[in-house]
Design a protein around this motif. Structure first.
Motif, PDB file in Angstrom:
ATOM      1  N   ARG A  23      24.843  39.114  31.525  1.00 37.88           N
ATOM      2  CA  ARG A  23      25.100  39.627  30.172  1.00 37.88           C
ATOM      3  C   ARG A  23      25.950  38.661  29.361  1.00 37.88           C
ATOM      4  O   ARG A  23      26.593  39.050  28.415  1.00 37.88           O
ATOM      5  CB  ARG A  23      25.787  40.977  30.261  1.00 37.88           C
ATOM      6  N   GLY A  24      25.992  37.405  29.798  1.00 39.65           N
ATOM      7  CA  GLY A  24      26.761  36.401  29.086  1.00 39.65           C
ATOM      8  C   GLY A  24      28.179  36.236  29.595  1.00 39.65           C
ATOM      9  O   GLY A  24      28.925  35.395  29.115  1.00 39.65           O
ATOM     10  N   GLY A  25      28.566  37.024  30.570  1.00 39.33           N
ATOM     11  CA  GLY A  25      29.907  36.936  31.136  1.00 39.33           C
ATOM     12  C   GLY A  25      29.855  36.474  32.577  1.00 39.33           C
ATOM     13  O   GLY A  25      28.819  36.028  33.071  1.00 39.33           O
ATOM     14  N   TYR A  26      30.976  36.585  33.232  1.00 35.44           N
ATOM     15  CA  TYR A  26      31.085  36.150  34.616  1.00 35.44           C
ATOM     16  C   TYR A  26      31.804  37.194  35.440  1.00 35.44           C
ATOM     17  O   TYR A  26      32.662  37.912  34.932  1.00 35.44           O
ATOM     18  CB  TYR A  26      31.870  34.834  34.716  1.00 35.44           C
ATOM     19  N   THR A  27      31.451  37.245  36.707  1.00 33.92           N
ATOM     20  CA  THR A  27      32.150  38.072  37.680  1.00 33.92           C
ATOM     21  C   THR A  27      32.915  37.133  38.595  1.00 33.92           C
ATOM     22  O   THR A  27      32.345  36.186  39.125  1.00 33.92           O
ATOM     23  CB  THR A  27      31.160  38.904  38.508  1.00 33.92           C
ATOM     24  N   LYS A  28      34.216  37.382  38.749  1.00 33.65           N
ATOM     25  CA  LYS A  28      35.029  36.540  39.621  1.00 33.65           C
ATOM     26  C   LYS A  28      35.024  37.086  41.028  1.00 33.65           C
ATOM     27  O   LYS A  28      35.043  38.289  41.243  1.00 33.65           O
ATOM     28  CB  LYS A  28      36.460  36.439  39.097  1.00 33.65           C
ATOM     29  N   GLY A  29      35.010  36.172  41.988  1.00 34.36           N
ATOM     30  CA  GLY A  29      35.038  36.538  43.391  1.00 34.36           C
ATOM     31  C   GLY A  29      35.614  35.387  44.191  1.00 34.36           C
ATOM     32  O   GLY A  29      36.096  34.403  43.628  1.00 34.36           O
ATOM     33  N   TRP A  30      35.563  35.505  45.507  1.00 33.06           N
ATOM     34  CA  TRP A  30      36.089  34.472  46.392  1.00 33.06           C
ATOM     35  C   TRP A  30      35.005  34.055  47.365  1.00 33.06           C
ATOM     36  O   TRP A  30      34.261  34.897  47.869  1.00 33.06           O
ATOM     37  CB  TRP A  30      37.300  34.996  47.170  1.00 33.06           C
ATOM     38  N   SER A  31      34.917  32.759  47.634  1.00 33.50           N
ATOM     39  CA  SER A  31      33.959  32.264  48.623  1.00 33.50           C
ATOM     40  C   SER A  31      34.686  31.354  49.609  1.00 33.50           C
ATOM     41  O   SER A  31      35.638  30.662  49.252  1.00 33.50           O
ATOM     42  CB  SER A  31      32.816  31.514  47.946  1.00 33.50           C
ATOM     43  N   ALA A  32      34.200  31.372  50.845  1.00 28.36           N
ATOM     44  CA  ALA A  32      34.815  30.568  51.906  1.00 28.36           C
ATOM     45  C   ALA A  32      34.508  29.092  51.685  1.00 28.36           C
ATOM     46  O   ALA A  32      33.366  28.714  51.438  1.00 28.36           O
ATOM     47  CB  ALA A  32      34.319  31.021  53.258  1.00 28.36           C
ATOM     48  N   VAL A  33      35.552  28.272  51.767  1.00 27.87           N
ATOM     49  CA  VAL A  33      35.411  26.822  51.694  1.00 27.87           C
ATOM     50  C   VAL A  33      35.300  26.260  53.104  1.00 27.87           C
ATOM     51  O   VAL A  33      34.449  25.420  53.386  1.00 27.87           O
ATOM     52  CB  VAL A  33      36.619  26.197  50.952  1.00 27.87           C
ATOM     53  N   ALA A  34      36.161  26.742  53.992  1.00 28.30           N
ATOM     54  CA  ALA A  34      36.175  26.265  55.374  1.00 28.30           C
ATOM     55  C   ALA A  34      36.996  27.218  56.238  1.00 28.30           C
ATOM     56  O   ALA A  34      37.882  27.914  55.745  1.00 28.30           O
ATOM     57  CB  ALA A  34      36.770  24.867  55.457  1.00 28.30           C
TER      58      ALA A  34
END
Length: 108
Positions: A23-34
């Motif tokens: 919808r033109g926006g963003y949802t923030k979340g967390w992703s594993a780097v290592a």
């Protein structure tokens, strides 16, 4: 001086991500780097009253092998605890270790 055998805990480094919501926006979340081996030691703890609730936080000293992608914008997961990285110690480019000061029990 840290010996390899002291890195006896597994921690997951996470970075914040933004995913388009369509919808033109963003949802923030967390992703594993290592997921890496670490030495985790409690440094201090405290309790405080906030909005008629008791909040408890604990500071930890964490040592991992040197990485260039760990910043205070990242967080760690250790034994199911979410820990905010408050300080990244810069000891020099030849030091094989990276020292972090983290805090659990507080909002990100």
């Amino acid at each position: 001086m840290i010996r390899m055998g002291e890195l006896d805990q597994r921690v997951t480094i996470q970075a914040e991500t933004e995913t388009p919501d369509g919808r033109g926006g963003y949802t923030k979340g967390w992703s594993a780097v290592a997921t890496v081996w670490a030495r985790v030691r409690p440094l201090s703890g405290r309790e405080r009253q906030n909005a008629q609730q008791t909040e408890a936080s604990v500071s930890y000293g964490v040592v991992i092998r040197r990485r260039t992608d760990v910043t205070t914008a990242c967080r760690l997961i250790w034994n199911g605890k979410v820990m905010n990285i408050r300080f990244v110690g810069e000891a020099g480019t030849r030091d094989p270790w990276l020292s972090l000061e983290c805090e659990a029990g507080v909002p990100v």
